[in-house]
Write a protein that holds these residues in place. Sequence first.
Motif: not given
Length: 254
Positions: A53-65, A93-100
Amino acid sequence: MWLLDQCQALFNTSSLYGVLGVSKEATDAEIRHSYYKVSLRVHPDRAPEDLQATEKFQVLGKLYAVLSDKEQRAVYDEQKLVAEESDSLQQDQCWEEYWRLLFPKITLEDIQEFERKYKGTEEERQDVMQIYLQHQGDMDAIMASALCCSQEDEPRITALIQTAIQAGELTAYPAFTQESTRKKKTRKQKADEERQEAEEMQREMGLNDADDSLVLMLKQKQNSREQNFNSFLSDLEAKYSKGGKAKAGGKGKK
């Protein structure tokens, strides 16, 4: 591993649009909405049983970027390449902060309202069919990935898939049509155990209100993860129980 390879390994498609379930012609708003939906589905707090899940979440952040940047999206559309060296895809990059930063006003009530409006819609049906295809009928993975779903939703999700198969919209994968009774029982047993643990914690803490129970379940899921980054659901819990505001920062370490 490059971004497109990560997408293939984690989402069974190397297409950035395919991961989000949108077409190449999707508008910026549609891409943003889909990113929000899929990131909710794979967020570590929403899918604690998914070890990736964590890796997927991070990849999604990169994808959206990539897709939210006009120049990077244009390059990807024309050449099917991603500028891995770009600042937006840097490894620290902290993709959690990016999401927020993208969704700063999300609240517990927002999620509850989203779930209420989402369940039973054509949008949910399309999402479930996409997940079914991605996981080739594996109900463990489907139930872990399906947005806004708990064990109680499984009969409804199963019926939705069966109807789509009968209508010729989906391939009848053996993993789904021939799933063993033992596997189904194991999945239900795991869900029952998690529910019992939450109920025990609720009794110990003297919580009776339904909303308090929900906050407790979110806390239990957070504590079960062996990671030290702040989750947006943790921030929701703080906002809900203490009236505080989640902090949105810049870059940070994973």
